[in-house]
Scaffold this motif. Structure first.
Motif, short mmCIF file in Angstrom:
data_model
loop_
_atom_site.label_atom_id
_atom_site.label_comp_id
_atom_site.label_asym_id
_atom_site.label_seq_id
_atom_site.Cartn_x
_atom_site.Cartn_y
_atom_site.Cartn_z
N ILE A 40 0.84 -1.20 0.00
CA ILE A 40 0.00 0.00 0.00
C ILE A 40 0.87 1.25 0.00
O ILE A 40 0.60 2.21 -0.69
N SER A 41 1.95 1.21 0.79
CA SER A 41 2.83 2.37 0.86
C SER A 41 4.26 1.93 0.65
O SER A 41 4.71 0.94 1.24
N THR A 42 4.98 2.63 -0.18
CA THR A 42 6.39 2.30 -0.41
C THR A 42 7.26 2.71 0.76
O THR A 42 8.44 2.38 0.80
N ASN A 43 6.72 3.44 1.72
CA ASN A 43 7.48 3.86 2.89
C ASN A 43 7.54 2.79 3.97
O ASN A 43 8.30 2.90 4.92
N VAL A 44 6.74 1.75 3.85
CA VAL A 44 6.73 0.67 4.82
C VAL A 44 7.80 -0.35 4.46
O VAL A 44 7.76 -0.94 3.37
N PRO A 45 8.81 -0.57 5.33
CA PRO A 45 9.88 -1.52 4.99
C PRO A 45 9.37 -2.95 4.96
O PRO A 45 8.53 -3.34 5.76
N ILE A 46 9.90 -3.72 4.03
CA ILE A 46 9.55 -5.13 3.91
C ILE A 46 10.81 -5.94 4.21
O ILE A 46 11.79 -5.83 3.48
N ASN A 47 10.80 -6.71 5.29
CA ASN A 47 11.96 -7.50 5.67
C ASN A 47 11.89 -8.87 5.00
O ASN A 47 10.99 -9.66 5.26
N ILE A 48 12.85 -9.15 4.14
CA ILE A 48 12.92 -10.43 3.45
C ILE A 48 14.13 -11.18 3.98
O ILE A 48 15.27 -10.73 3.83
N ARG A 49 13.90 -12.30 4.62
CA ARG A 49 14.98 -13.10 5.21
C ARG A 49 15.61 -13.99 4.15
O ARG A 49 14.94 -14.81 3.52
N LYS A 50 16.90 -13.80 3.96
CA LYS A 50 17.60 -14.63 2.99
C LYS A 50 17.77 -16.05 3.53
O LYS A 50 17.90 -16.27 4.72
N LYS A 51 17.81 -17.01 2.64
CA LYS A 51 17.95 -18.40 3.04
C LYS A 51 19.33 -18.63 3.65
O LYS A 51 20.34 -18.22 3.10
N ASP A 52 19.37 -19.26 4.79
CA ASP A 52 20.60 -19.57 5.47
C ASP A 52 21.33 -20.68 4.72
O ASP A 52 20.78 -21.77 4.51
N LYS A 53 22.55 -20.40 4.31
CA LYS A 53 23.32 -21.40 3.56
C LYS A 53 23.57 -22.66 4.38
O LYS A 53 23.76 -23.74 3.83
N CYS A 54 23.60 -22.51 5.70
CA CYS A 54 23.90 -23.65 6.56
C CYS A 54 22.67 -24.48 6.93
O CYS A 54 22.82 -25.58 7.46
N SER A 55 21.49 -23.95 6.67
CA SER A 55 20.26 -24.58 7.17
C SER A 55 20.11 -26.02 6.73
O SER A 55 19.67 -26.87 7.50
N GLU A 56 20.47 -26.31 5.49
CA GLU A 56 20.28 -27.67 4.99
C GLU A 56 21.26 -28.67 5.61
O GLU A 56 21.04 -29.88 5.56
#
Length: 268
Positions: A40-56
């Motif tokens: 709705i607003s471009t001023n609202v930050p969107i936190n995108i968590r990158k995939k952890d390379k170690c998770s697998e």
């Protein structure tokens, strides 16, 4: 006429009893990709968590640690070790021919030592084999290499005794990871001067090793080895969900920061 009246009444009942009437609608799986709507607003930050390379790799690192090092071993430090060695890149081959997530090298004899000790075949290019070999080698360090007697390093110039070192300092995980990284040199440096130093920083002050050029960058062996357990410790913290129990990592908490600086050289 009577038939027509019945039909009309039936149709009217569909609308009057609409809360009761529930027709069965067939479910159709759509193959069309549904994209999320724009914010709705471009001023609202969107936190995108990158995939952890170690998770697998976490389940295998944990299970191998439990199997070979015990239920109480703080396995999150092995995750920190994997990050320090390869940033959890299972296909990495380093300049010194270290292979895989834990950088197993033939030059240090890790592969051969583990095969002889455990009676298994080690394939450093195989992820599960690489992780398993690391856990077994850690077990060897603790149970075999830290219980040895008198020895020397550096053309017999520097004597050391791992058993006496552990008796003086205790079994420290920081020492275990230093041993995994660069062999027995820290034992010898700790013993220089006759009194065994237990602090990572105190050992670093007595470091006598040189270095090598990797491309145009100078690699100081003292810097690498004494900063190694600090990196392992710091990288492990996000994966820690239990206390270290009876295991001790540092001799003194001040060792969490390396206070010793080492000379650098220019490389051709």
């Amino acid at each position: 006429m009577k038939t027509l009246l019945i039909i009309i009444l039936s149709l009217m009942s569909l609308f009057v009893n609409k809360d009761v009437y529930n027709p069965v609608v067939p479910i159709v799986k759509s193959t069309v990709e549904v994209k999320p709507s724009e914010p709705i607003s471009t001023n609202v930050p969107i936190n995108i968590r990158k995939k952890d390379k170690c998770s697998e790799f976490l389940p295998e690192i944990r299970s191998s640690a439990i199997k070979y090092l015990g239920l109480d071993f703080p396995w999150h430090y092995n995750v920190g070790c994997a990050i320090t060695e390869s940033s959890c890149r299972s296909n990495l081959i380093s300049f010194d021919k270290g292979v895989g997530i834990f950088q197993l090298t033939s030059s240090t004899g890790i592969v051969k030592d583990v095969e002889k000790y455990a009676g298994i075949i080690v394939d450093p290019y195989n992820i599960e084999s690489n992780i398993r070999a690391h856990a077994i080698y850690m077990k060897m360090i603790i149970e075999k290499y830290f219980t040895g007697g008198n020895s020397t390093v550096g053309n017999s110039k520097y004597p050391f005794n791992p058993k006496k070192h552990v008796e003086a300092c205790g079994l420290l995980l920081s020492d275990v990871y230093k041993r995994y990284n660069a062999g027995v040199w820290f034992f010898a440096e700790a013993a220089i001067g006759g009194k065994i130093s237990c602090s990572n920083n105190e050992m670093a002050k007595k470091c006598v090793r040189g270095g090598t050029c990797v491309g145009k960058q100078y690699l100081n062996f003292c810097q690498v080895n004494y900063s190694y357990p600090i990196k392992v410790y710091n990288y492990a913290q996000p994966y820690k969900n239990l206390s270290d129990g009876n295991w001790k990592y540092w001799y003194t908490e001040s060792d969490r920061v390396l206070t010793v600086s080492f000379p650098s050289r220019s490389c051709p």
